[in-house]
Design an enzyme around this catalytic site. Sequence first.
Site, mmCIF file in Angstrom:
data_model
loop_
_atom_site.group_PDB
_atom_site.id
_atom_site.type_symbol
_atom_site.label_atom_id
_atom_site.label_comp_id
_atom_site.label_asym_id
_atom_site.label_seq_id
_atom_site.Cartn_x
_atom_site.Cartn_y
_atom_site.Cartn_z
ATOM 1 N N LYS A 148 -40.192 44.163 -101.133
ATOM 2 C CA LYS A 148 -41.587 44.530 -100.846
ATOM 3 C C LYS A 148 -41.646 45.828 -100.046
ATOM 4 O O LYS A 148 -42.534 46.670 -100.267
ATOM 5 C CB LYS A 148 -42.280 43.397 -100.082
ATOM 6 C CG LYS A 148 -42.444 42.120 -100.896
ATOM 7 C CD LYS A 148 -43.253 41.069 -100.149
ATOM 8 C CE LYS A 148 -43.476 39.836 -101.005
ATOM 9 N NZ LYS A 148 -44.376 38.846 -100.379
ATOM 10 N N GLY A 164 -52.215 40.106 -112.549
ATOM 11 C CA GLY A 164 -51.693 38.815 -112.086
ATOM 12 C C GLY A 164 -52.791 37.822 -111.772
ATOM 13 O O GLY A 164 -52.617 36.949 -110.915
ATOM 14 N N ALA A 165 -53.910 37.909 -112.477
ATOM 15 C CA ALA A 165 -55.077 37.069 -112.165
ATOM 16 C C ALA A 165 -54.916 35.613 -112.582
ATOM 17 O O ALA A 165 -55.744 34.779 -112.216
ATOM 18 C CB ALA A 165 -56.333 37.650 -112.808
ATOM 19 N N ARG A 171 -51.855 39.703 -120.590
ATOM 20 C CA ARG A 171 -50.854 39.743 -121.655
ATOM 21 C C ARG A 171 -51.354 38.928 -122.852
ATOM 22 O O ARG A 171 -52.060 37.938 -122.696
ATOM 23 C CB ARG A 171 -49.543 39.091 -121.196
ATOM 24 C CG ARG A 171 -48.788 39.807 -120.104
ATOM 25 C CD ARG A 171 -47.636 38.915 -119.680
ATOM 26 N NE ARG A 171 -46.795 39.522 -118.660
ATOM 27 C CZ ARG A 171 -45.681 40.218 -118.922
ATOM 28 N NH1 ARG A 171 -45.308 40.380 -120.174
ATOM 29 N NH2 ARG A 171 -44.975 40.733 -117.951
ATOM 30 N N GLY A 228 -52.261 33.866 -111.716
ATOM 31 C CA GLY A 228 -51.498 33.226 -110.639
ATOM 32 C C GLY A 228 -52.441 32.695 -109.585
ATOM 33 O O GLY A 228 -53.658 32.939 -109.628
#
Length: 329
Positions: A132, A10-11, A35, A13
């Site tokens: 979570k 998720g870098a 991705r 974001g």
Amino acid sequence: MGKSRILIIGATGNIGHEIAKASLQSSHPTFVLVRDSAFSHPHKRHILQTLSDAGATLLKGSIEEESSLVEAMKQVDVVICAVSSKQALDQKPVIKAIKRAGCIKKFIPSEFGLDPEKTQISHLDHGFYSRKAEIRQLIEAEGIPFTYISCNFFMNYLLPSLVQPGSKTPPMDKVTIFGSGNVKGVFVKQSDVAAFTISTVDDPRTLNKVVYLRPPGNVYSMNELVELWESKIGKKLDKVYVTEEELLKKIKGQVKRKDAQEKTFFITKTETPFPNNMDMVFIYSAFVKGDQTYFDIEGSGGVDGAQLYPLQKYTTISEYLDFLLEERQ
């Protein structure tokens, strides 16, 4: 022993990008899961290029492809997930891959907010925190070493408006204060959250612990925030207090109206307010229920990040408000 090798999911974001930069700045060998589709998005492609230029290794893969996850994990020691809150349950394959890889000494899942096991708003948040909490339960059931980062609010959320829902700038004439105005909340800048997070990576004191961030100068009640802002703009604001009952009615979409003769009041229900009411839900959680500060950190079994890393520099609320004031001038 050298610094741990870190894989960041998720870098591209906001918080993920900050964590990747902090990892590189701290000289950790840094790997980023990417991705194929990310390269067709100009903004994401730019982020990935800057990270690569700074020394990050880009690894093609996705959280939906277990084989690519496992292959990436076999190259690192620590996994940090920074997917959005909406994707919290998408971390299940990550947990499965960590178990299969068998070499990860710490997993930092995507929390970066309030402690999901301490909030008192499960009847209002549409499963935001329960998702979570479910990921926590899976991590611990699998016996995966972890650190949870409970940083409370990011500074770029709510604080730019001085906690005025629907506004993007701080008030100059009138301000709404929720509840008594005396309950304290916490704001931490994203880049500072990232720096504290990276500090925990190789610290045995944080193993299987929740790291709470309540840095001095970043814990304020709404009354204190308003007073601080007034001191900076040199004028008093008109204050409108919204009671807990009134706030709950707003959250639930209930509006008090008069009938045609304006003699009696009745309650109507607006259309489903979710997700537009979530700002008010989070305000209710932090500044009415006190979900960020009602418990003692050590007494709850957690550790205080500001105490663990007293040399870590960070932006205070006062400094951030100075920045907001400069933007207005």
